[in-house]
Design a protein around this motif. Structure first.
Motif, mmCIF file in Angstrom:
data_model
loop_
_atom_site.group_PDB
_atom_site.id
_atom_site.type_symbol
_atom_site.label_atom_id
_atom_site.label_comp_id
_atom_site.label_asym_id
_atom_site.label_seq_id
_atom_site.Cartn_x
_atom_site.Cartn_y
_atom_site.Cartn_z
ATOM 1 N N LEU A 286 5.205 40.205 34.929
ATOM 2 C CA LEU A 286 4.602 41.231 35.773
ATOM 3 C C LEU A 286 4.712 40.866 37.248
ATOM 4 O O LEU A 286 5.045 41.706 38.098
ATOM 5 N N VAL A 287 4.430 39.608 37.562
ATOM 6 C CA VAL A 287 4.541 39.159 38.954
ATOM 7 C C VAL A 287 5.988 39.260 39.426
ATOM 8 O O VAL A 287 6.273 39.733 40.541
ATOM 9 N N ASP A 288 6.939 38.852 38.559
ATOM 10 C CA ASP A 288 8.360 38.912 38.932
ATOM 11 C C ASP A 288 8.828 40.360 39.113
ATOM 12 O O ASP A 288 9.695 40.631 39.962
ATOM 13 N N ALA A 289 8.259 41.280 38.313
ATOM 14 C CA ALA A 289 8.685 42.682 38.385
ATOM 15 C C ALA A 289 8.327 43.319 39.709
ATOM 16 O O ALA A 289 8.882 44.357 40.078
ATOM 17 N N MET A 290 7.413 42.708 40.446
ATOM 18 C CA MET A 290 6.983 43.271 41.729
ATOM 19 C C MET A 290 7.906 42.892 42.885
ATOM 20 O O MET A 290 7.728 43.372 44.004
ATOM 21 N N ARG A 291 8.910 42.046 42.638
ATOM 22 C CA ARG A 291 9.771 41.589 43.726
ATOM 23 C C ARG A 291 10.652 42.713 44.269
ATOM 24 O O ARG A 291 10.938 42.751 45.464
ATOM 25 N N VAL A 305 0.868 41.717 43.119
ATOM 26 C CA VAL A 305 -0.356 41.825 42.324
ATOM 27 C C VAL A 305 -0.920 40.439 42.057
ATOM 28 O O VAL A 305 -0.189 39.439 42.049
ATOM 29 N N SER A 306 -2.222 40.399 41.839
ATOM 30 C CA SER A 306 -2.909 39.183 41.391
ATOM 31 C C SER A 306 -3.448 39.450 39.996
ATOM 32 O O SER A 306 -4.021 40.516 39.743
ATOM 33 N N ILE A 307 -3.265 38.491 39.090
ATOM 34 C CA ILE A 307 -3.582 38.715 37.676
ATOM 35 C C ILE A 307 -4.460 37.584 37.159
ATOM 36 O O ILE A 307 -4.212 36.405 37.423
ATOM 37 N N GLY A 308 -5.498 37.976 36.409
ATOM 38 C CA GLY A 308 -6.342 37.012 35.709
ATOM 39 C C GLY A 308 -6.227 37.227 34.216
ATOM 40 O O GLY A 308 -6.157 38.368 33.744
ATOM 41 N N VAL A 309 -6.205 36.149 33.439
ATOM 42 C CA VAL A 309 -5.989 36.240 31.996
ATOM 43 C C VAL A 309 -7.141 35.556 31.256
ATOM 44 O O VAL A 309 -7.539 34.439 31.610
ATOM 45 N N ALA A 310 -7.662 36.237 30.240
ATOM 46 C CA ALA A 310 -8.671 35.641 29.360
ATOM 47 C C ALA A 310 -8.276 35.910 27.911
ATOM 48 O O ALA A 310 -7.695 36.959 27.608
#
Length: 611
Positions: A286-291, A305-310
């Motif tokens: 997801l982070v790479d897709a924003m490039r 984007v900033s992403i948090g995972v639980a």
């Protein structure tokens, strides 16, 4: 007519079961999109037509042999419909003395065009006609066609008949699908909203519990999105959000749920997770897709984007706390410089600052006397006289001002605070009833909303009884409003609770009726006194045939079950007049009065009078 010439989808050897089969397969919401309104093709029942030159005796014999048939179609030699003969009118005519002897051998069309029998023109529609258009045609042509039905054609040739009952049922299902879509999907991006996401999270976690599996929540926040809105405008901002959703979906697995939970915040639910590392991989993609820049409305924008995972059950087994921990991990990703992701760890702050602040403030709101009640009148539509009021909760935050109930009520339910808040609302409403009685004001019915959490709390019925006794309230003037969702789970337990509540003499109402899983069965079983027609059906009722049909059906249903009806959200005189013509007894909405404080209620009562 040769049935081999008919479209395949219109043929069915079991005519009585055809509509139910089609309705069972009808999909109104598919792939997170609300589908177009279906056509009448799904309602077609094959019924062998009668040739126009057949004698009237043949028609009488068909009616006598087929007792369930309301009307019979008549076609010409080319298979084109020319009439739809109503059973009741036709049979009654031929029960007159000598009618059969005089007209029995006469050709059907010649008889229908004669001076002795008045046959109304049939409603004939092409199979491609939408159900909403057909409803408008029937309303314009005469509501009697809801009983006799209408003829469906293909390129002008007869293919079958459809009846008003099936049409109304399909329109109702369509309307409920629309309301469900509005309540569960984000109108801007078309993906599930917070409500639907929470439901899917619950199901996914329960499934994971049974199968010893894992579920991941990815909380996504768009970095510096406010700058886009402030510098380029909300139109560009909205386009960016839609483009982001497309990217999220292209990267996520097909089985994953991409949801918008508010503003520039999104969440992805990953079910059937093999390992926690799978969530890491998706977050990285997801982070790479924003490039790559996003091209919208002539602008080329690089958005991060900033992403948090639980992970469930590793990080938490409680759904709401799991979401909070994913949120907290996202804030940590922002603190580390944005444009990245973080997994939740024990060192991560459990809650984000804004949510924690609101929850803490909510816990102290009662003690700080920040809550208040306003009252919206419920009025007799025909006379305009007041019959009751609905108590509505307001929170006036000392720093934030008035906070919408849509914001704090879900939080109160999630944290369990709704039990204390609901008890305060009930006691405050009863205290106001007692004050109005002491002041000599006319007795008004007091409607109070009861949350599902509050209703299922063990001592609710006892709490109600103590409050009624403390304020010396006539229980027949108290009406507790429940949503349909409260009644649909643990039916026997719900029925027992309702009986305990009713034993104290209060009234029970179903709020927002028609927007949930309306069931005739529970209306028969449960001790309900009143239905409140949801405001979504009332707005523009004179311009929306589907809303008019559903409202008519609800009023007729209530009348058949000896239930009272209140229509919510009346804002225009034409809506009020139309509801009055339908026999709706009471209404509520801005047309009569906005929510009023106690002194305004007293002034309003003085202005309209009461009986």
């Amino acid at each position: 007519m040769d049935r081999a010439k008919l479209p395949e989808e219109c043929l069915d050897n079991n005519a009585e079961q055809a509509p139910e089969r089609f309705l069972g397969q009808m999909l109104f919401i598919k792939d997170d999109h609300l589908q177009e309104a279906p056509t009448v093709r799904s309602l077609v029942r094959w019924m062998s037509p009668v040739e126009q030159f057949s004698p009237c005796e043949h028609l009488i014999q068909r009616f006598l042999a087929e007792s369930a048939v309301y009307a019979l179609p008549i076609v010409d030699g080319k298979g084109c419909p020319v009439a739809l003969v109503d059973r009741k009118r036709f049979v009654e005519f031929f029960t007159k003395p000598y009618s059969k002897e005089l007209f029995g051998r006469q050709g059907i069309v010649d008889f229908l065009n004669g001076n002795h029998y008045l046959a109304p023109a049939p409603v004939i529609v092409e199979e491609t006609c939408s159900i909403e258009d057909v409803a408008q045609i029937i309303i314009s042509s005469g509501i009697e066609h809801m009983v006799t039905g209408f003829i469906v054609t293909h390129a002008g040739q007869y293919v079958g008949v459809a009846n008003g009952h099936d049409l109304l049922s399909l329109i109702t299902q369509r309307k409920q699908a629309e309301l469900y879509y509005l309540a569960h999907y984000d109108h801007l991006t078309g993906v599930p909203n917070r409500v639907l996401l929470a439901d899917r999270i619950g199901q996914a976690c329960r499934e994971a519990e049974r199968n010893d599996g894992m579920v991941a929540l990815l909380f996504i926040d768009v970095d510096r999105f406010k700058q886009i809105n402030d510098s380029l405008g909300h139109r560009v901002g909205d386009a960016v959000l839609r483009a982001l959703v497309s990217r999220f979906k292209s990267v996520a697995r097909k089985m994953d749920t991409v949801a918008r939970i508010g503003g520039d915040e999104f969440m992805i639910l990953m079910e059937n997770l093999a390992t926690p590392e799978s969530a890491d991989l998706l977050a990285g993609r997801l982070v790479d897709a924003m490039r790559a820049p996003i091209e919208v409305l002539g602008h080329s924008l690089v958005v991060t984007v900033s992403i948090g995972v639980a992970i469930y059950p590793r990080d938490d087994r409680d759904f709401s706390r799991l979401m909070a921990k994913a949120d907290a991990a996202m804030y940590e990703a922002k603190a580390k410089g944005r444009n990245g992701f973080r997994m939740y760890t024990e060192a991560t702050a459990t809650f984000n600052p804004s949510r924690l602040s609101l929850e803490n403030d909510l816990r102290h709101a009662l003690a700080r006397n920040e809550f208040s009640l306003v009252f919206q009148p419920q009025v007799e539509i025909a006379s305009g006289l007041p019959r009751g009021v609905e108590a509505l909760l307001r929170w006036n935050h000392p720093q934030r001002g008035l906070i919408s109930p849509l914001e704090f009520i879900p939080l109160a339910e999630e944290t369990g605070l709704i039990v204390q808040v609901g008890a305060w609302v009930m006691r405050q409403a009863f205290a106001q009833m007692a004050a109005w009685k002491t002041a000599g004001l006319p007795a008004l019915r007091m409607a109070i909303n009861i949350s599902a959490v509050q209703f299922h709390h063990g001592d609710f019925a006892d709490l109600l009884a103590r409050a009624l006794a403390e304020f010396d309230i006539d229980p027949t003037l108290v009406e507790l409003e429940l949503t349909e969702s409260v009644l649909m789970h643990n039916v026997e337990e719900v029925l027992d609770n309702l009986r305990r509540i009713k034993s104290h003499g209060v009234m029970l109402a179903i709020d927002d009726f028609g927007t949930g899983f309306s069931s005739l069965n529970y209306l028969r079983r449960f001790p309900i006194d009143r239905l409140k027609i949801d405001q979504s059906f009332i707005r523009g009722i004179t311009r929306t045939p589907a809303n008019a049909s559903i409202t008519k059906a609800i009023i007729a249903l209530a009348d058949s079950l000896s239930l009272d009806v209140v229509a919510e959200g009346i804002e225009e005189s034409v809506e009020n007049d139309f509801l009055n013509s339908l026999g709706c007894k009471e209404g509520q909405g801005y047309f009569f009065a906005r929510p009023l404080n106690t002194s305004q209620v007293e002034q309003w009562l003085g202005g309209v009078g009461a009986t």
